[in-house]
Design an enzyme around this catalytic site. Sequence first.
Site, PDB file in Angstrom:
ATOM      1  N   SER A  60      -2.786  -5.356  -0.821  1.00 23.68           N
ATOM      2  CA  SER A  60      -3.160  -4.513  -1.956  1.00 23.68           C
ATOM      3  C   SER A  60      -3.100  -5.314  -3.260  1.00 23.68           C
ATOM      4  CB  SER A  60      -2.240  -3.284  -2.039  1.00 23.68           C
ATOM      5  OG  SER A  60      -2.445  -2.445  -0.938  1.00 23.68           O
ATOM      6  N   SER A  62      -4.439   0.344  -1.154  1.00 26.97           N
ATOM      7  CA  SER A  62      -4.761   0.482   0.261  1.00 26.97           C
ATOM      8  C   SER A  62      -3.546   0.709   1.157  1.00 26.97           C
ATOM      9  CB  SER A  62      -5.523  -0.760   0.744  1.00 26.97           C
ATOM     10  OG  SER A  62      -5.779  -0.674   2.118  1.00 26.97           O
ATOM     11  N   GLU A  63      -2.567  -0.192   1.061  1.00 32.85           N
ATOM     12  CA  GLU A  63      -1.467  -0.154   2.026  1.00 32.85           C
ATOM     13  C   GLU A  63      -0.613   1.104   1.947  1.00 32.85           C
ATOM     14  OE1 GLU A  63      -2.275  -4.331   3.247  1.00 32.85           O
ATOM     15  OE2 GLU A  63      -2.446  -3.308   1.330  1.00 32.85           O
ATOM     16  N   LEU A  64      -0.548   1.711   0.780  1.00 34.34           N
ATOM     17  CA  LEU A  64       0.233   2.947   0.673  1.00 34.34           C
ATOM     18  C   LEU A  64      -0.190   3.940   1.730  1.00 34.34           C
ATOM     19  CD1 LEU A  64       2.112   5.030  -0.654  1.00 34.34           C
ATOM     20  CD2 LEU A  64       0.232   5.582  -2.218  1.00 34.34           C
TER      21      LEU A  64
END
Length: 941
Positions: free
Chosen positions: A701, A872-874
């Site tokens: 991210s 994104s990764e959240l």
Amino acid sequence: MSLRKTTVFLNGVKRNIICDPEKDTLATAIRRMGLTGTKVGCGVGQCGSCSIILNGEIVRSCTRRMKNIAENSQIETIEGIGTASNLHPLQQAFMTYGSVQCGFCSPGFIMSAKALLDQNVNPTREEVRAWFQKHRNVCRCTGYKPIVDAVMAAAKVLRGEAIMEDIAFKMEGNQVYGTALPRPTALAKVTGLCDYGDDLKYKMPEDTLHLAIVQPRVSSHAKILNIDTAQAEAMTGVVKVVTAKDIKGLNRVIVPLDHPRSIMKGLERPLLADKKIFRYGDVVAVVVAETEEQAREAAKMVKVEIEPLPEYMNVLDAVAPDAIRIHEETPNTYLKQPVLKGALASDVIDESFCAVEGSFYSSREAHLSVEGDTMQGYWDEDGNLVIQCKSQAIGFNRLGIAYGIGIDPEKLRIIENPTGASFGWAASPGSFALMGACLMEIKDRPLTLTMSYEEHMHFSGKRAPAYSNARLACDEKGKLTALEFDVAMDRGPYTEYSGHIMEKVMRFMGWPYNIPNVTGLGRIAFTNHCFATAYRGFGCLQAYTTSEAIMDMLAEKMGMDPFEFRYQNIARDGQTNINGYPFKEYPMEEIMDTLRPIYQGALAKAKAESTDTVKRGVGIAMGGFNVTLGPGDHAEVALELNPDGTITHYNTWEDQGQGGDIGTLSVTHEALKPLGLTADQIRLCMNDSHRCPDTGIAAGSRSHFMAGYATIDAANKLMNAMRKPEGTFRTYSEMAAEDIPTKYLGVYDTTGTGTPLDPNTGVGDPTQAYMYGAFLAEVEVNVETGKAMCVGMTSVGDVGKIGNILAVEGQAYGGLSHSISFALKTNYDDLKKGSTMAGAGIPYCQEIPDKFDNIFLENPRKVGPFGSSGCSELYQSSGHVAVINAIYNAVGVRIYELPATPEKIKAGLEAKARGEDLKPKKYFLGSDLYDEIEEINTNPV
């Protein structure tokens, strides 16, 4: 070969197709005629990317042989339903509603939806979803909801209830940042005109040679005694069979590992296997031939003689006392990282009011992008070796390939093709290195390689599985007192990105709670299963699988609501994470306050809608992830003023479908606001290593954050050069007349901004910014079959200021859909089943809920470009545990080992009826946790 001429009406025009009726599929024939908008993903009818309309019916053209195509058949493809200047309502709606991310599946979905609307112009949402389920249309990016939204909007136009302008994006003023402006590449994708790697294969020069890989697939661990290529080399059309003996360089795929506790340094992976096969997907040779068919036939004739060795297909077997070394240089456990905070957790837990313990398994997850691995290679006019591929790490991959194949990195040029997603596997340079090795042998002709989906599945890396043991304790008021954990990560036979993965596990275990005493150990070990690589949320998922499950377990033992138990334990001002540092710009109270009434309503609904056979439940999980790669992260971009007053932005913000194009456009427009440019005055030149500065890997991210700051730097430099003394700006001609440069490099570097994790204690704060969130899953479980379905997912997330609404929503929908399938279905442990999309557990439309509610709290960051963080990764961090916790809430069965298949849930229900808990025994991970901690304290690095 017997050929046949078939006359068809293709997009309303009479056309003749010359084909081999037995071998050629309808998809092949259409694509050979230049209509490459019809994509081929899986090749076996499981993904629907090849969907076209044949005689009024939607069909998957990759499985329809030409011998079965009747004379004068009517065929419609994506190219025939609309053009760039005259779009079909479906094409317009797909752009406007965020249905296009990587775009590889979009033509197939649009054609499938057109077939539905031709029959039923007023479908319900569930009828649309059922249609896509029936016709096997797969999207791995969007979570399906935006696609259904687009179909419903297009149907209104077709019914005459709306006009095209109603479903088109309307820009307000000259604002780009923070809007839902569709991505620049969307138009090409919805019209089928975007050329992905395998499309370019049909558009290469006539003398292009074709490659086929040789994967013996005879063993996952063996000595290679002999590789016999003689029969293959003698076959018609074969130009060369490339093996390890032909490699000019180190014959290694290089991904450096610099963790001070690791014996391995990232040089253990052969480019072409020479002495050993380490895993099922290893490649021993590449055949170069005149045609793809010739190359594939010759590849079958390469003979490999082996001596089998013991195969360790999971980390528990690999760390057993009698296991042999997979790599001679090191024991199979090659990296260990402790986390030590406060007192020893064992002492505190023993004295605490309440404690629970559990052992958990996070499974091996395939990325399952609909487009597999495909690329082209050639030598350019400047003598550079060029690889056009799906790289999401252009700068990293150049270095990872160059020394392995024996070329100066400056002479290696990598260009990212339009990419049908990867979600992480394209960070690995292994397949691109194969192309490079072949180009070192073939210097006078271009090359192309398209792996079959099965080849791709066995070649590409996967999410690392992890086994863990953990204990968690609290006082009589429910305040956490101590956490103890021991995690072993299965990295397969290669170390790729091991240091980064380990760091995430050791930072996000127990996130985002205040836990005063922590004793933890992370271990990474070799096995002979598929190697592990980057995957969205890398490392943190394995941590949350443990910590968010055991939080529920402790709440239950304390007789507390799991939401309120978490609420009182999230960190407050002055409290620290498990690495000893305060949380940054921390919104968890606001997030949970926002989620509380939704949670309470969902609980009441689940109770009301449960029946004797179908039980409903609600589960929650807290989540989060960091932004950037930590200290030493670096990004460069360039901005150039053009003679016509436009600006060109140069970068390598690799676009895997997440929206590097719209991200670049948005940050550039915002950074250059004083110039008053419109969006169409900004041009993008992206992802060519020899034309663009190195912006870094599209992972962690980091791209929006790093490229955003670098863009601000470049914009300020350019505008300062353009600015006249009175404050107006020079034109290009005025700049040229005054001999002022018109192109400026922007740089952002994080050196000195964070503290790496201490290898002896785990204390550290590597990154400047974070994302925070909470997830609520609603599930139903059929108690007779054990089948669980997620019927609703709600997220409350804070990613700072949103740069593009469609892009962030897309990451939320897509990431959470991956989380759901990770919890319930996706699994690559079984190599035979894992050779196909369906076998590896790709979710279809009705397996992902249509009820997706994503709530965004925009708290602008003090550190972050324009107040933005990452994204994104959240959305693929902990949603999977919310599903697992919801299953427990529904039927009282906890799944400790993912995925939660019907068989496991049914077995749990039966055990519960007997008064048992099918909890896995404490895993043996190689040694006692506290013995390891003492050894580390005695011998620090």
